[in-house]
Design a protein around this motif. Structure first.
Motif, PDB file in Angstrom:
ATOM      1  N   PHE A 165       0.836  -1.183   0.000  1.00 46.51           N
ATOM      2  CA  PHE A 165       0.000   0.000   0.000  1.00 46.51           C
ATOM      3  C   PHE A 165       0.880   1.246   0.000  1.00 46.51           C
ATOM      4  N   VAL A 166       0.355   2.340  -0.549  1.00 45.18           N
ATOM      5  CA  VAL A 166       1.035   3.622  -0.521  1.00 45.18           C
ATOM      6  C   VAL A 166       0.104   4.635   0.122  1.00 45.18           C
ATOM      7  N   ILE A 167       0.617   5.329   1.157  1.00 42.73           N
ATOM      8  CA  ILE A 167      -0.186   6.289   1.904  1.00 42.73           C
ATOM      9  C   ILE A 167       0.355   7.695   1.630  1.00 42.73           C
ATOM     10  N   PRO A 168      -0.360   8.534   0.865  1.00 46.93           N
ATOM     11  CA  PRO A 168       0.089   9.919   0.675  1.00 46.93           C
ATOM     12  C   PRO A 168      -0.216  10.748   1.931  1.00 46.93           C
ATOM     13  N   LEU A 169       0.820  11.297   2.534  1.00 48.59           N
ATOM     14  CA  LEU A 169       0.663  12.173   3.697  1.00 48.59           C
ATOM     15  C   LEU A 169       1.212  13.540   3.311  1.00 48.59           C
ATOM     16  N   TYR A 170       0.343  14.332   2.665  1.00 47.44           N
ATOM     17  CA  TYR A 170       0.766  15.593   2.068  1.00 47.44           C
ATOM     18  C   TYR A 170       0.575  16.767   3.018  1.00 47.44           C
ATOM     19  N   ASP A 171       1.559  17.655   3.028  1.00 51.16           N
ATOM     20  CA  ASP A 171       1.500  18.899   3.769  1.00 51.16           C
ATOM     21  C   ASP A 171       2.193  19.952   2.919  1.00 51.16           C
ATOM     22  N   MET A 172       1.888  21.210   3.164  1.00 49.10           N
ATOM     23  CA  MET A 172       2.492  22.292   2.390  1.00 49.10           C
ATOM     24  C   MET A 172       3.789  22.803   3.008  1.00 49.10           C
ATOM     25  N   ALA A 173       4.145  22.274   4.202  1.00 47.33           N
ATOM     26  CA  ALA A 173       5.348  22.799   4.862  1.00 47.33           C
ATOM     27  C   ALA A 173       6.069  21.757   5.715  1.00 47.33           C
ATOM     28  N   TYR A 174       5.351  20.820   6.344  1.00 44.76           N
ATOM     29  CA  TYR A 174       5.930  19.864   7.294  1.00 44.76           C
ATOM     30  C   TYR A 174       6.669  20.573   8.424  1.00 44.76           C
ATOM     31  N   GLU A 175       6.119  21.685   8.889  1.00 40.44           N
ATOM     32  CA  GLU A 175       6.746  22.393  10.004  1.00 40.44           C
ATOM     33  C   GLU A 175       6.540  21.665  11.325  1.00 40.44           C
ATOM     34  N   THR A 176       5.482  20.887  11.411  1.00 37.86           N
ATOM     35  CA  THR A 176       5.288  19.958  12.515  1.00 37.86           C
ATOM     36  C   THR A 176       4.983  18.593  11.906  1.00 37.86           C
ATOM     37  N   THR A 177       5.388  17.537  12.584  1.00 39.48           N
ATOM     38  CA  THR A 177       5.211  16.195  12.016  1.00 39.48           C
ATOM     39  C   THR A 177       4.566  15.216  12.980  1.00 39.48           C
TER      40      THR A 177
END
Length: 276
Positions: A188-200
């Protein structure tokens, strides 16, 4: 393992990436010729062009509201998974992909959300089925499609999942029965998209949820467009703790820069032998 998801065939060959996913069909309906040296990727039930060409293919809810990008909650138009002619067309695309590379990634698989679909085709199919429960029937429709697609794929079968590991949510929302699908999927592939990843912290929470929910290996796909390199590296470090691999979406140059920086930092921290 590190990889890239791209619409540019040459980027799958960059040496920084162990694996490349190449979009042969995306949610706009844009198509491209499959390639030999990448995993070809097919958007199955997301297709703006098909929906525009034949609106009768679009899923509707019990009030007749279509699942199109003109309405709230939908970023693209969906196609009803019950439409056999459309499914046959998808299998033909998959066959073309397999002729170039035996591995294939199935993307955008499922019903658009809760309450869909109540079109005439679905109503008749559910009535004629062995199911009394509509949710169970929807899940069977999706599992049947993935099983049929997998029979056409002699190599590794990848399947993208909507990033919600909360128990029952994928089943209720999209008709995805994870236990049933695992019989036909290699990864499986899980897209975990964010515009900055300033917090994870949220990335770790979701990744941990899928680690608990799945027996089958899964990888995480990160968004790479205009992300600060240090933030992308930090997201990578969190993701790879849980995932089989980490893939970067749609900005190969930024992803390559992050991997080079990460490897350089690791080499800088290595010493060999005793200091004199």
């Amino acid at each position: 393992m590190y990889g890239v998801v791209t619409r540019n065939a040459e980027e799958v060959r960059w040496p920084e990436f162990d694996r490349g996913f190449y979009e042969v069909k995306d949610v706009t309906g844009r198509s491209a010729e499959p390639i030999e040296d990448g995993v070809n990727m097919v958007s199955c039930f997301g297709d703006n062009a098909a929906a525009d060409a034949d609106p009768s293919l679009v899923p509707v809810d019990d009030m007749g509201r279509p699942a199109t990008r003109d309405r709230k909650y939908f970023d693209w138009a969906y196609i009803c998974p019950s439409r056999q002619d459309y499914r046959e067309g998808l299998l033909e695309i998959i066959d073309d992909c397999v002729a170039a590379n035996e591995d294939v990634r199935l993307d955008d698989v499922g019903f658009p959300r809760e309450g869909y679909c109540r079109c005439g085709v679905c109503e008749q199919a559910f009535k004629a089925s062995e199911f009394d429960d509509r949710q169970a029937w929807r899940a069977d429709v999706i599992t049947e499609f993935v099983a049929e697609a997998a029979e056409h794929i002699p190599g590794r079968v990848y399947l993208t999942l909507y990033p919600d590991p909360y128990p029952g949510h994928l089943y209720e929302r999209a008709g995805l029965d994870l236990a049933a699908l695992e019989e036909h999927v290699d990864e499986f592939v899980i897209p975990l998209y964010d515009m900055a990843y300033e917090t994870t912290y949220w990335l770790e929470t979701i990744a941990k949820g899928f680690q608990s929910a799945l027996e089958t290996p899964f990888s995480i796909e990160l968004y790479a467009i205009d992300i600060e390199i240090e933030n992308l590296i930090h997201a990578l470090e969190v993701a790879e703790h849980y995932a089989e691999g980490v893939f970067f979406g749609y900005e190969a140059s930024n992803a390559r820069a992050a991997l080079r920086r990460r490897r350089a930092d690791e080499q800088d921290g290595v010493t060999h032998g005793e200091p004199k």
